[in-house]
Design a protein around this motif. Structure first.
Motif, PDB file in Angstrom:
ATOM      1  N   ASP A   2       0.851  -1.189   0.000  1.00  0.00           N
ATOM      2  CA  ASP A   2       0.000   0.000   0.000  1.00  0.00           C
ATOM      3  C   ASP A   2       0.888   1.241   0.000  1.00  0.00           C
ATOM      4  O   ASP A   2       1.809   1.355   0.810  1.00  0.00           O
ATOM      5  CB  ASP A   2      -0.888   0.013   1.239  1.00  0.00           C
ATOM      6  N   ARG A   3       0.575   2.178  -0.912  1.00  0.00           N
ATOM      7  CA  ARG A   3       1.458   3.331  -1.095  1.00  0.00           C
ATOM      8  C   ARG A   3       0.777   4.636  -0.691  1.00  0.00           C
ATOM      9  O   ARG A   3      -0.368   4.899  -1.042  1.00  0.00           O
ATOM     10  CB  ARG A   3       1.907   3.418  -2.570  1.00  0.00           C
ATOM     11  N   GLY A  54      -2.365   3.502  -8.456  1.00  0.00           N
ATOM     12  CA  GLY A  54      -2.714   2.649  -7.326  1.00  0.00           C
ATOM     13  C   GLY A  54      -2.441   3.228  -5.954  1.00  0.00           C
ATOM     14  O   GLY A  54      -2.685   2.554  -4.938  1.00  0.00           O
ATOM     15  N   GLY A  55      -1.926   4.470  -5.885  1.00  0.00           N
ATOM     16  CA  GLY A  55      -1.697   5.105  -4.591  1.00  0.00           C
ATOM     17  C   GLY A  55      -2.991   5.230  -3.809  1.00  0.00           C
ATOM     18  O   GLY A  55      -4.059   5.453  -4.386  1.00  0.00           O
ATOM     19  N   LEU A  56      -2.911   5.085  -2.488  1.00  0.00           N
ATOM     20  CA  LEU A  56      -4.117   5.090  -1.660  1.00  0.00           C
ATOM     21  C   LEU A  56      -4.377   6.412  -0.959  1.00  0.00           C
ATOM     22  O   LEU A  56      -5.531   6.756  -0.692  1.00  0.00           O
ATOM     23  CB  LEU A  56      -4.017   3.978  -0.600  1.00  0.00           C
ATOM     24  N   GLY A  57      -3.315   7.147  -0.624  1.00  0.00           N
ATOM     25  CA  GLY A  57      -3.524   8.392   0.095  1.00  0.00           C
ATOM     26  C   GLY A  57      -2.320   9.293   0.035  1.00  0.00           C
ATOM     27  O   GLY A  57      -1.193   8.837  -0.212  1.00  0.00           O
ATOM     28  N   GLY A  58      -2.553  10.562   0.256  1.00  0.00           N
ATOM     29  CA  GLY A  58      -1.448  11.519   0.219  1.00  0.00           C
ATOM     30  C   GLY A  58      -1.681  12.684   1.156  1.00  0.00           C
ATOM     31  O   GLY A  58      -2.817  13.118   1.359  1.00  0.00           O
ATOM     32  N   ASN A  59      -0.605  13.151   1.742  1.00  0.00           N
ATOM     33  CA  ASN A  59      -0.633  14.425   2.456  1.00  0.00           C
ATOM     34  C   ASN A  59      -0.167  15.514   1.499  1.00  0.00           C
ATOM     35  O   ASN A  59       0.536  15.242   0.530  1.00  0.00           O
ATOM     36  CB  ASN A  59       0.266  14.389   3.690  1.00  0.00           C
ATOM     37  N   VAL A  60      -0.570  16.740   1.776  1.00  0.00           N
ATOM     38  CA  VAL A  60      -0.249  17.870   0.907  1.00  0.00           C
ATOM     39  C   VAL A  60       0.300  19.002   1.760  1.00  0.00           C
ATOM     40  O   VAL A  60      -0.319  19.400   2.752  1.00  0.00           O
ATOM     41  CB  VAL A  60      -1.497  18.364   0.146  1.00  0.00           C
ATOM     42  N   THR A  61       1.466  19.504   1.393  1.00  0.00           N
ATOM     43  CA  THR A  61       2.036  20.642   2.096  1.00  0.00           C
ATOM     44  C   THR A  61       2.214  21.801   1.121  1.00  0.00           C
ATOM     45  O   THR A  61       1.770  21.722  -0.031  1.00  0.00           O
ATOM     46  CB  THR A  61       3.359  20.232   2.796  1.00  0.00           C
ATOM     47  N   VAL A  62       2.830  22.870   1.591  1.00  0.00           N
ATOM     48  CA  VAL A  62       2.956  24.065   0.757  1.00  0.00           C
ATOM     49  C   VAL A  62       3.718  23.745  -0.523  1.00  0.00           C
ATOM     50  O   VAL A  62       4.626  22.922  -0.507  1.00  0.00           O
ATOM     51  CB  VAL A  62       3.675  25.199   1.527  1.00  0.00           C
ATOM     52  N   PRO A  63       3.306  24.367  -1.633  1.00  0.00           N
ATOM     53  CA  PRO A  63       2.270  25.406  -1.766  1.00  0.00           C
ATOM     54  C   PRO A  63       0.982  24.888  -2.390  1.00  0.00           C
ATOM     55  O   PRO A  63       0.305  25.624  -3.097  1.00  0.00           O
ATOM     56  CB  PRO A  63       2.953  26.390  -2.717  1.00  0.00           C
ATOM     57  N   PHE A  64       0.617  23.634  -2.142  1.00  0.00           N
ATOM     58  CA  PHE A  64      -0.433  22.989  -2.936  1.00  0.00           C
ATOM     59  C   PHE A  64      -1.766  22.755  -2.225  1.00  0.00           C
ATOM     60  O   PHE A  64      -2.640  22.099  -2.784  1.00  0.00           O
ATOM     61  CB  PHE A  64       0.083  21.647  -3.468  1.00  0.00           C
TER      62      PHE A  64
END
Length: 275
Positions: A2-3, A54-64
């Protein structure tokens, strides 16, 4: 495997992979969590490709964070109100859900880690940018007696106060007119990055009572936290705990497992001191 990923630009400094690796070890979860340098003009394509692969989740930091908000097919109510997203999840049908866990992370750090009461207290929030939008709803949920947003451009603070007015006693102010003490002061401006201070009167700190919190963190106390300590703040706290706590919220949503943040925060704090 899981990615998961954290998107940003720059992103090499991110502690998120280390945090999620420690959470995974603690919870006996098998997963891969890495950094993803997204092009400044190509975040949406980069994120969609990650989920397509197939990625399952992501965190987002600056500047997006604001672009991530626009990317989502579905938003939590708090993310919709904040207008910014720091957590993305691929749903079973392939659509992308966005949430904002920053405010919950801040509240958990203040209340659970630092023992700070927010109910019935006077809270001062410095700044009127995306960082403030992301934390207003969770702070107001704690039912403070008053929450004042102070900003150099007071019109921006007034606009935010209007948007969030239905959630609690929130108002706007210029920095220069503030004189009465607050119980909690949270710096969400970028002043610390430039080594500057918001132009506040020292009287906003009640010696021995006021907790001062800076969303930024580093090896040494930020200028704001040094100023707070010099004027007798009861606590001068940085944002490392907020980073760990917001990550724990995401981890629990993605993996269905609650983690103990205390050992992770202690390890990161020790690493930070060692440089």
């Amino acid at each position: 495997m899981d990615r998961y990923v954290v998107f940003g630009n720059p992103i090499g400094h991110s502690k998120s992979p280390a945090i999620h690796r420690l959470f995974a070890e603690q919870a006996a979860q098998q997963l891969e969590y890495s950094t993803q340098l997204a092009p400044l003009d190509g975040f949406s394509g980069c994120a969609r490709e990650f989920f397509h692969q197939g990625g399952l989740g992501g965190n987002v930091t600056v500047p997006f964070k604001e672009e991530a908000y626009r990317l989502c097919d579905e938003l939590t109510p708090r993310a919709e109100r904040a207008g910014a997203v720091n957590m993305l999840s691929r749903l079973a049908d392939g659509s992308v859900r966005g949430d904002n866990t920053d405010g919950e992370g801040l509240v958990r750090d203040l209340m659970a880690n630092a023992g700070v009461e927010l109910a019935g207290k006077r809270v001062l929030l410095l700044g009127a940018g995306g960082a403030v939008r992301g934390v207003l709803e969770p702070l107001l949920e704690q039912e403070p007696a008053a929450l004042v947003i102070a900003n150099r451009t007071v019109e921006k603070a007034e606009l935010l106060a209007e948007v969030f007015a239905e959630l609690g006693p929130v108002s706007a102010s210029a920095f220069g007119v503030l004189a009465e003490p607050f119980d909690v002061i949270i710096n969400a401006t970028a002043a610390s990055l430039a080594g500057d201070l918001p132009p506040l009167a020292a009287s906003v700190i009640a010696p021995g009572r006021t907790t001062c919190y800076d969303m930024m963190y580093g090896k040494a106390p930020t200028p704001f936290l040094r100023w707070a300590s010099e004027h007798g703040a009861a606590q001068a706290l940085d944002g490392l705990g907020m980073l760990v706590e917001q990550a724990a919220v995401a981890f629990q949503y993605w993996r269905g497992v609650a983690v103990n943040t205390a050992p992770v925060l202690a390890l990161l704090r020790a690493q930070l001191r060692e440089g």
